[in-house]
Design a protein around this motif. Structure first.
Motif, PDB file in Angstrom:
ATOM      1  N   ARG A  67       0.836  -1.210   0.000  1.00  0.00           N
ATOM      2  CA  ARG A  67       0.000   0.000   0.000  1.00  0.00           C
ATOM      3  C   ARG A  67       0.870   1.259   0.000  1.00  0.00           C
ATOM      4  N   THR A  68       1.927   1.217   0.813  1.00  0.00           N
ATOM      5  CA  THR A  68       2.828   2.383   0.893  1.00  0.00           C
ATOM      6  C   THR A  68       3.564   2.560  -0.431  1.00  0.00           C
ATOM      7  N   GLU A  69       3.992   1.454  -1.021  1.00  0.00           N
ATOM      8  CA  GLU A  69       4.678   1.492  -2.321  1.00  0.00           C
ATOM      9  C   GLU A  69       3.752   2.108  -3.381  1.00  0.00           C
ATOM     10  N   GLY A 125       7.340  20.953  -0.807  1.00  0.00           N
ATOM     11  CA  GLY A 125       7.866  22.017   0.057  1.00  0.00           C
ATOM     12  C   GLY A 125       7.022  23.274   0.097  1.00  0.00           C
ATOM     13  N   GLN A 126       5.722  23.135  -0.079  1.00  0.00           N
ATOM     14  CA  GLN A 126       4.873  24.340  -0.090  1.00  0.00           C
ATOM     15  C   GLN A 126       4.888  25.091   1.242  1.00  0.00           C
ATOM     16  N   ASN A 127       5.294  24.411   2.318  1.00  0.00           N
ATOM     17  CA  ASN A 127       5.363  25.107   3.611  1.00  0.00           C
ATOM     18  C   ASN A 127       6.696  25.808   3.852  1.00  0.00           C
ATOM     19  N   MET A 166       2.243   6.734  -6.846  1.00  0.00           N
ATOM     20  CA  MET A 166       1.228   7.720  -7.212  1.00  0.00           C
ATOM     21  C   MET A 166       1.798   9.144  -7.100  1.00  0.00           C
ATOM     22  N   TYR A 167       2.485   9.436  -6.001  1.00  0.00           N
ATOM     23  CA  TYR A 167       3.013  10.800  -5.835  1.00  0.00           C
ATOM     24  C   TYR A 167       4.197  11.075  -6.745  1.00  0.00           C
ATOM     25  N   ASP A 168       4.981  10.036  -7.051  1.00  0.00           N
ATOM     26  CA  ASP A 168       6.058  10.246  -8.012  1.00  0.00           C
ATOM     27  C   ASP A 168       5.486  10.667  -9.365  1.00  0.00           C
ATOM     28  N   LEU A 211      10.847  18.986  12.264  1.00  0.00           N
ATOM     29  CA  LEU A 211      10.713  17.932  11.247  1.00  0.00           C
ATOM     30  C   LEU A 211       9.373  18.113  10.546  1.00  0.00           C
ATOM     31  N   GLU A 212       9.415  18.280   9.218  1.00  0.00           N
ATOM     32  CA  GLU A 212       8.150  18.244   8.474  1.00  0.00           C
ATOM     33  C   GLU A 212       8.007  16.863   7.849  1.00  0.00           C
ATOM     34  N   VAL A 213       6.973  16.163   8.257  1.00  0.00           N
ATOM     35  CA  VAL A 213       6.713  14.813   7.755  1.00  0.00           C
ATOM     36  C   VAL A 213       5.860  14.914   6.493  1.00  0.00           C
ATOM     37  N   ALA A 214       6.272  14.182   5.426  1.00  0.00           N
ATOM     38  CA  ALA A 214       5.578  14.230   4.133  1.00  0.00           C
ATOM     39  C   ALA A 214       5.628  15.658   3.582  1.00  0.00           C
ATOM     40  N   VAL A 215       6.830  16.155   3.450  1.00  0.00           N
ATOM     41  CA  VAL A 215       7.066  17.564   3.087  1.00  0.00           C
ATOM     42  C   VAL A 215       6.606  17.877   1.658  1.00  0.00           C
ATOM     43  N   GLY A 216       6.438  16.842   0.835  1.00  0.00           N
ATOM     44  CA  GLY A 216       5.938  17.040  -0.531  1.00  0.00           C
ATOM     45  C   GLY A 216       6.877  17.911  -1.349  1.00  0.00           C
ATOM     46  N   ASP A 220      10.033  12.712   2.993  1.00  0.00           N
ATOM     47  CA  ASP A 220       8.924  12.331   2.115  1.00  0.00           C
ATOM     48  C   ASP A 220       9.254  10.992   1.460  1.00  0.00           C
ATOM     49  N   LEU A 221       8.188  10.297   1.117  1.00  0.00           N
ATOM     50  CA  LEU A 221       8.282   8.989   0.487  1.00  0.00           C
ATOM     51  C   LEU A 221       8.716   9.085  -0.969  1.00  0.00           C
ATOM     52  N   SER A 222       8.349  10.182  -1.634  1.00  0.00           N
ATOM     53  CA  SER A 222       8.478  10.265  -3.089  1.00  0.00           C
ATOM     54  C   SER A 222       9.705  11.071  -3.518  1.00  0.00           C
ATOM     55  N   PRO A 223      10.647  10.423  -4.230  1.00  0.00           N
ATOM     56  CA  PRO A 223      11.812  11.169  -4.728  1.00  0.00           C
ATOM     57  C   PRO A 223      11.404  12.319  -5.654  1.00  0.00           C
ATOM     58  N   ALA A 227       1.288  18.255   7.033  1.00  0.00           N
ATOM     59  CA  ALA A 227       0.188  18.973   6.368  1.00  0.00           C
ATOM     60  C   ALA A 227      -0.391  18.140   5.232  1.00  0.00           C
ATOM     61  N   LEU A 228      -1.695  17.953   5.251  1.00  0.00           N
ATOM     62  CA  LEU A 228      -2.437  17.344   4.143  1.00  0.00           C
ATOM     63  C   LEU A 228      -1.860  16.009   3.711  1.00  0.00           C
ATOM     64  N   ALA A 229      -1.333  15.242   4.649  1.00  0.00           N
ATOM     65  CA  ALA A 229      -0.661  13.999   4.272  1.00  0.00           C
ATOM     66  C   ALA A 229      -1.127  12.786   5.068  1.00  0.00           C
ATOM     67  N   LEU A 230      -1.614  12.990   6.292  1.00  0.00           N
ATOM     68  CA  LEU A 230      -2.032  11.802   7.065  1.00  0.00           C
ATOM     69  C   LEU A 230      -3.124  11.037   6.318  1.00  0.00           C
ATOM     70  N   ASP A 275       9.948   6.938   5.151  1.00  0.00           N
ATOM     71  CA  ASP A 275       8.557   6.565   5.386  1.00  0.00           C
ATOM     72  C   ASP A 275       8.116   7.091   6.753  1.00  0.00           C
ATOM     73  N   ALA A 276       7.021   7.845   6.764  1.00  0.00           N
ATOM     74  CA  ALA A 276       6.487   8.417   8.013  1.00  0.00           C
ATOM     75  C   ALA A 276       6.141   7.333   9.033  1.00  0.00           C
ATOM     76  N   GLN A 277       5.885   6.122   8.540  1.00  0.00           N
ATOM     77  CA  GLN A 277       5.485   5.035   9.438  1.00  0.00           C
ATOM     78  C   GLN A 277       6.690   4.368  10.090  1.00  0.00           C
ATOM     79  N   THR A 301      -3.167  10.330   3.341  1.00  0.00           N
ATOM     80  CA  THR A 301      -2.605   9.483   2.280  1.00  0.00           C
ATOM     81  C   THR A 301      -1.694   8.387   2.847  1.00  0.00           C
ATOM     82  N   ILE A 302      -1.357   8.498   4.125  1.00  0.00           N
ATOM     83  CA  ILE A 302      -0.452   7.521   4.733  1.00  0.00           C
ATOM     84  C   ILE A 302      -1.287   6.309   5.179  1.00  0.00           C
ATOM     85  N   PRO A 303      -0.944   5.108   4.715  1.00  0.00           N
ATOM     86  CA  PRO A 303      -1.813   3.959   5.005  1.00  0.00           C
ATOM     87  C   PRO A 303      -2.098   3.757   6.492  1.00  0.00           C
TER      88      PRO A 303
HETATM   89  C1  LIG Z   1      -1.092  15.677  -0.560  1.00  0.00           C
HETATM   90  S1  LIG Z   1       0.662  15.646  -0.498  1.00  0.00           S
HETATM   91  C2  LIG Z   1       1.003  16.882   0.721  1.00  0.00           C
HETATM   92  C3  LIG Z   1       2.385  17.438   0.578  1.00  0.00           C
HETATM   93  C4  LIG Z   1       2.739  18.581   1.526  1.00  0.00           C
HETATM   94  N1  LIG Z   1       2.709  18.149   2.911  1.00  0.00           N
HETATM   95  C5  LIG Z   1       1.844  19.778   1.350  1.00  0.00           C
HETATM   96  O1  LIG Z   1       1.326  20.278   2.351  1.00  0.00           O
HETATM   97  O2  LIG Z   1       1.672  20.242   0.208  1.00  0.00           O
HETATM   98  C6  LIG Z   1       0.977  14.141   0.387  1.00  0.00           C
HETATM   99  C7  LIG Z   1       2.461  13.851   0.534  1.00  0.00           C
HETATM  100  O3  LIG Z   1       2.592  12.770   1.465  1.00  0.00           O
HETATM  101  C8  LIG Z   1       3.669  11.968   1.043  1.00  0.00           C
HETATM  102  N2  LIG Z   1       3.532  10.666   1.696  1.00  0.00           N
HETATM  103  C9  LIG Z   1       2.507   9.792   1.557  1.00  0.00           C
HETATM  104  N3  LIG Z   1       2.726   8.714   2.324  1.00  0.00           N
HETATM  105  C10 LIG Z   1       3.905   8.909   2.971  1.00  0.00           C
HETATM  106  C11 LIG Z   1       4.666   8.151   3.894  1.00  0.00           C
HETATM  107  N4  LIG Z   1       4.251   6.952   4.313  1.00  0.00           N
HETATM  108  N5  LIG Z   1       5.825   8.670   4.356  1.00  0.00           N
HETATM  109  C12 LIG Z   1       6.271   9.889   3.931  1.00  0.00           C
HETATM  110  N6  LIG Z   1       5.593  10.646   3.046  1.00  0.00           N
HETATM  111  C13 LIG Z   1       4.420  10.161   2.568  1.00  0.00           C
HETATM  112  C14 LIG Z   1       3.513  11.931  -0.483  1.00  0.00           C
HETATM  113  O4  LIG Z   1       4.669  11.502  -1.125  1.00  0.00           O
HETATM  114  C15 LIG Z   1       3.159  13.395  -0.744  1.00  0.00           C
HETATM  115  O5  LIG Z   1       4.311  14.165  -0.956  1.00  0.00           O
END
Ligand SMILES: C[S@@+](CC[C@H](N)C(=O)[O-])C[C@H]1O[C@@H](n2cnc3c(N)ncnc32)[C@H](O)[C@@H]1O
Length: 196
Positions: free
Chosen positions: A4-6, A53-55, A11-13, A46-51, A69-72, A112-115, A95-97, A117-119
Motif C-alpha cells: 500500500r505504501t509502495e 515544500g509548499q510550507n 502515485m506521488y512520483d 521535522l516536516e513529515v511528508a514535506v511534498g 517524504d516517500l516520493s523522490p 500537512a495534508l498527508a495523514l 517513510d512516516a510510518q 494518504t499515509i496507510p
Molecule cells: C497531498 S501531499 C502533501 C504534501 C505537503 N505536505 C503539502 O502540504 O503540500 C501528500 C504527501 O505525502 C507523502 N507521503 C505519503 N505517504 C507517505 C509516507 N508513508 N511517508 C512519507 N511521506 C508520505 C507523499 O509523497 C506526498 O508528498
C-alpha cells in the motif's frame, strides 16, 4: 515497505510534476493554515511528508529544518524550492510510518495534508511522538472525512470513516491544546504536545 505504501509512493512520483498547479486552489480551501501553523514551529523542526515544500517559505527564521517524504519526485521539487528561497533544509527520503530519526530528536513536528494518504496514520503519529522530545509540539492540518448529513463523504469500499487525526493523536500520547475546522468543516488543524 508494504504494497500500500509502495503504491502511494508511485502515485506521488507520477503526480509530482503537476502537484504545484493546485497550489492556488488549495490556498482558497485551506486559507492561511500554512503560515499560521508553520509560524508556531520552533527549534529543531521535522516536516513529515514535506511534498514539494509548499510550507518551506512559511517557517520562522532560525528554525533548523528537516523534511522527509516517500516520493523522490516530490522531494526533488522541494529541494529546488528550498534552493530558490535560499533556505537550508535537510530533505530526505523516508517513510512516516518508520522514521529514521532518534527518539526525542525534534522540538516540533509538522504534517500537512498527508495523514490522509499515509496507510497507517496511527503508526505515523506514534513515530511523530517518538521523534519529538517530551513536551514537543505537534502541528497538523489535514482533510477529514465528513460524516454529518447532508455532506456525508466516504471513501469507496470503506465501511467506516477514517478516524480523526486529533483522536488518534490523543490515543498515542499527545495532549491536544487547540483544534479547529476550515473549508466547510473538511479541513482540520491541530496543535498538540507530546505528553510524558
Ligand atoms: C497531498 S501531499 C502533501 C504534501 C505537503 N505536505 C503539502 O502540504 O503540500 C501528500 C504527501 O505525502 C507523502 N507521503 C505519503 N505517504 C507517505 C509516507 N508513508 N511517508 C512519507 N511521506 C508520505 C507523499 O509523497 C506526498 O508528498
Amino acid at each position: 515497505m508494504d504494497e500500500r505504501t509502495e503504491r502511494v509512493r508511485r502515485m506521488y512520483d507520477r503526480a509530482s510534476g503537476g502537484y504545484d498547479r493546485g497550489e492556488r486552489l488549495q490556498r482558497f480551501v485551506i486559507g492561511d493554515a500554512r503560515p499560521r501553523l508553520c509560524g508556531r514551529a520552533e527549534g529543531r523542526v521535522l516536516e513529515v511528508a514535506v511534498g514539494t515544500g509548499q510550507n518551506l517559505g512559511h517557517y520562522p527564521p532560525g528554525v533548523e529544518l528537516t523534511g522527509v517524504d516517500l516520493s523522490p519526485g516530490m522531494l526533488a521539487r522541494a529541494r529546488a524550492r528550498a534552493a530558490g528561497l535560499g533556505l537550508r533544509a535537510e530533505l530526505v527520503e523516508g517513510d512516516a510510518q518508520e522514521l529514521a530519526f532518534a527518539d526525542g530528536a525534534f522540538d516540533t513536528v509538522l504534517c500537512a495534508l498527508a495523514l490522509c494518504t499515509i496507510p497507517d496514520q496511527r503508526r505515523a503519529l506514534g513515530e511523530m511522538r517518538r521523534v519529538l522530545r517530551p513536551g514537543g509540539l505537534l502541528l497538523l492540518v489535514d482533510h477529514i472525512e465528513y460524516t454529518r448529513w447532508p455532506l456525508r463523504v466516504r471513501e469507496a469500499g470503506k465501511e467506516r470513516p477514517r478516524r480523526l487525526p486529533r483522536t488518534v493523536a490523543e490515543e498515542v500520547g499527545f495532549g491536544v491544546e487547540e483544534h479547529g475546522r476550515t473549508a466547510l468543516g473538511f479541513v482540520e488543524h491541530v496543535v498538540a504536545r507530546r505528553t510524558g
